[in-house]
Design an enzyme around this catalytic site. Sequence first.
Site, short mmCIF file in Angstrom:
data_model
loop_
_atom_site.label_atom_id
_atom_site.label_comp_id
_atom_site.label_asym_id
_atom_site.label_seq_id
_atom_site.Cartn_x
_atom_site.Cartn_y
_atom_site.Cartn_z
N GLN A 72 0.82 -1.21 0.00
CA GLN A 72 0.00 0.00 0.00
C GLN A 72 0.85 1.26 0.00
O GLN A 72 0.41 2.32 -0.44
CB GLN A 72 -0.86 0.04 1.27
CG GLN A 72 -2.08 -0.83 1.24
CD GLN A 72 -3.30 -0.04 0.79
OE1 GLN A 72 -3.20 0.96 0.08
NE2 GLN A 72 -4.47 -0.49 1.20
N SER A 73 2.06 1.16 0.51
CA SER A 73 2.89 2.34 0.81
C SER A 73 3.70 2.81 -0.39
O SER A 73 4.59 2.10 -0.86
CB SER A 73 3.83 2.02 1.97
OG SER A 73 4.80 3.03 2.12
N PRO A 74 3.46 4.04 -0.86
CA PRO A 74 4.30 4.56 -1.95
C PRO A 74 5.74 4.75 -1.49
O PRO A 74 6.68 4.62 -2.27
CB PRO A 74 3.65 5.91 -2.30
CG PRO A 74 2.94 6.32 -1.06
CD PRO A 74 2.46 5.05 -0.45
#
EC number: 5.99.1.4
Length: 207
Positions: A12-14
């Site tokens: 989920q984490s850019p």
Amino acid sequence: MQRQVDYYFSFQSPWAYIGHKAFLEVASTYNLKINYKPVVLVDLFSETGGLPLMKRHPVRQRYRMVELQRWRDKRGLNFHLQPANWPFNARLADGVVIAAIEAGLDPEPFMRRAFAAVWEDQLNLTDPATLVRLADESGLPGKQLVERSGSDEISAAYEQNRQDALAADVFGSPVYVLDGEVFWGQDRIELLADALKSGRAPYRSQV
């Protein structure tokens, strides 16, 4: 003895995506053993006082967009700031990493491909067929790992990662934990490298 680093992240984490290559380069330079530990971001945020993106003040949301553009240029990447299939439930994709580790396989080729799939190709990582294809393209047994990802045993390991994260004072993604010292965010990779180069003792909170 080979030094180890615990790598907490979510697809989920850019920021995990942005820092992934740079982190691997540091790990390779210093011959680190990486313990890959995918975690549920929403749970970490709620249990450590953070807020999901859409609940943050608009000022913080706007600044995040500026930072994404800065680091996109800094790391030489080309990705969508708001990809079509984000946010998403990363449970199945994260579970593929855990299943690969359980099978004695290196999950990193899949991770590299999966990060790009989200942020560059705008693919849907909640789709089992997509995950099978990405794993196969990474040289891993996609069907086997995706089926295993949904099992109770992988769910238990995922939960254990969450508990490990909280015990280690981890509260976001990515986090790199070296000898108990927490390095939060891909913008701390250079500080991680400095710690490894100097050989200094880990810093501890005085609180």
